[in-house]
Design an enzyme around this catalytic site. Structure first.
Site, PDB file in Angstrom:
ATOM      1  N   THR A  48       0.821  -1.203   0.000  1.00 31.01           N
ATOM      2  CA  THR A  48       0.000   0.000   0.000  1.00 31.01           C
ATOM      3  C   THR A  48       0.856   1.255   0.000  1.00 31.01           C
ATOM      4  O   THR A  48       0.510   2.261  -0.620  1.00 31.01           O
ATOM      5  CB  THR A  48      -0.932   0.001   1.231  1.00 31.01           C
ATOM      6  N   TYR A 141       6.813 -10.936   5.584  1.00 32.88           N
ATOM      7  CA  TYR A 141       5.620 -10.462   4.879  1.00 32.88           C
ATOM      8  C   TYR A 141       5.320 -11.439   3.748  1.00 32.88           C
ATOM      9  O   TYR A 141       6.006 -11.453   2.722  1.00 32.88           O
ATOM     10  CB  TYR A 141       5.875  -9.050   4.361  1.00 32.88           C
ATOM     11  N   LYS A 171       3.265 -11.475   8.612  1.00 33.50           N
ATOM     12  CA  LYS A 171       2.103 -10.763   8.052  1.00 33.50           C
ATOM     13  C   LYS A 171       1.611 -11.633   6.909  1.00 33.50           C
ATOM     14  O   LYS A 171       2.254 -11.757   5.866  1.00 33.50           O
ATOM     15  CB  LYS A 171       2.489  -9.382   7.547  1.00 33.50           C
ATOM     16  N   GLY A 196      -3.654 -10.565   6.788  1.00 32.30           N
ATOM     17  CA  GLY A 196      -3.449  -9.497   5.822  1.00 32.30           C
ATOM     18  C   GLY A 196      -4.478  -9.380   4.725  1.00 32.30           C
ATOM     19  O   GLY A 196      -4.251  -8.654   3.750  1.00 32.30           O
ATOM     20  N   GLU A 199     -10.771  -8.513   3.515  1.00 35.93           N
ATOM     21  CA  GLU A 199     -12.070  -8.995   3.063  1.00 35.93           C
ATOM     22  C   GLU A 199     -12.484 -10.320   3.696  1.00 35.93           C
ATOM     23  O   GLU A 199     -13.648 -10.722   3.584  1.00 35.93           O
ATOM     24  CB  GLU A 199     -12.108  -9.118   1.534  1.00 35.93           C
TER      25      GLU A 199
END
Length: 307
Positions: A48, A141, A171, A196, A199
């Site tokens: 992001t 990550y 993550k 992570g 939704e």
């Protein structure tokens, strides 16, 4: 003991000027915005935050300004800085810098050009970086949709446990719930597993997740606070309804071109972050008008963060 993070960790956007340069002067207001909306931390320079689209000097500058805000405010907000890339020497440079400015933890990304083909190779790469900052918590990550590294995280933990003494957790930005649960259960829940995928946060909560990192936590933190509270209090039907609202909101990302739509949401809630750098496609002014109408049609104004 690993200090596990509970709650929402926002993945901030990188504020940009009209000429495409970083606008770090916007970070103090951004920090206060996240603090007001009750997030537990900030995961900077990630997907992001366009970390891979920036120079190391830019990533260092962002980390310095974020760290300064948190230290100045004596904030309990945790700061995790993504130092991952394709060169472990550059990752080490960023890790050492993060340590020097007081960042709480770093995160390492799988190399995405020459990709590690095994869990052992991935763990060895991460160990090179983590060893440079032995007193600092290190997260991995996991985002195979972008890195192309599809190593099982359960296999990774088996290789990394012991090899990386300062490994704090993962993550986990993937949809493999079987693998995620195995990681949660590994060594009696030793590692901090941060979900992570905004939704399907509810599904991760059911498995035992206590914290998550997400881009939509920037502009819809109240929605997720309410979802977590409903689930924790046994109001599962309400939690499902809130997760569906999250899905409806996230569907607009795809409708309007992908990740850059997140900055349009930030504009909608009152915090201008500029545009994404190429090759990410940004929204036109005409498209933004249609986007605004679609957002209003969600009927969830009270669940957006307020600037």
């Amino acid at each position: 003991m690993i200090n596990k993070i509970e709650g929402l960790v926002a993945a901030p956007f990188s504020p940009m000027k009209e000429n495409g340069e970083l606008n770090v002067s916007a970070i103090p207001a951004y920090y206060n915005f996240l603090k007001k909306n009750g997030v537990a931390g900030a995961f900077i320079n990630g997907s992001t935050g366009e970390g891979v689209s920036q120079t190391n000097a830019e990533r260092k500058l962002q980390a310095e300004v974020w760290a300064e805000q948190i230290k100045k405010d004596d904030s309990p907000m945790k700061l995790i800085n993504l130092v991952g890339g394709t060169s472990y020497q550059e990752c080490i440079d960023l890790a050492l810098h993060s340590q020097s400015i007081g960042v709480d933890a770093i995160a390492i990304l799988a190399p995405f050009y020459f990709k590690p083909g095994t869990a052992k190779a991935l763990a060895e790469f991460c160990a090179k970086v983590a060893a440079a900052v032995p007193e600092m918590p290190v997260y991995f990550y996991h985002i195979p949709v972008l890195t192309g590294c599809n190593v099982s995280m359960y296999d990774f933990l088996q290789e990394a446990d012991g090899l990386i003494p300062n490994l704090a957790g993962i993550k986990y930005t993937h949809e493999d719930f079987m693998d995620f649960l195995s990681c949660l259960s590994f060594r009696d829940g030793k590692y901090d597993m941060l979900w992570g995928r905004d939704e399907n946060l509810l599904s991760a909560l059911v498995l035992g997740a206590r914290g998550g990192v997400g881009s939509t936590f920037n502009y819809a933190a109240p929605l997720y606070h309410k979802l977590i509270k409903a689930y924790n209090e046994g109001r599962v039907v309400e939690a499902r309804q809130l997760q569906q609202l999250s899905i409806d909101m996230i569907r607009l990302l795809g409708k309007y071109g992908g990740i850059a739509t997140g900055k349009a949401y930030m504009r909608y809630v009152g915090l201008e972050c500029g545009e994404f750098r190429l090759p990410v496609k940004n929204m036109t002014a005409e498209a933004y008008k249609a986007f605004e109408a679609d957002v209003r049609a969600l009927n969830m104004e009270e669940l957006f963060s307020k600037f």
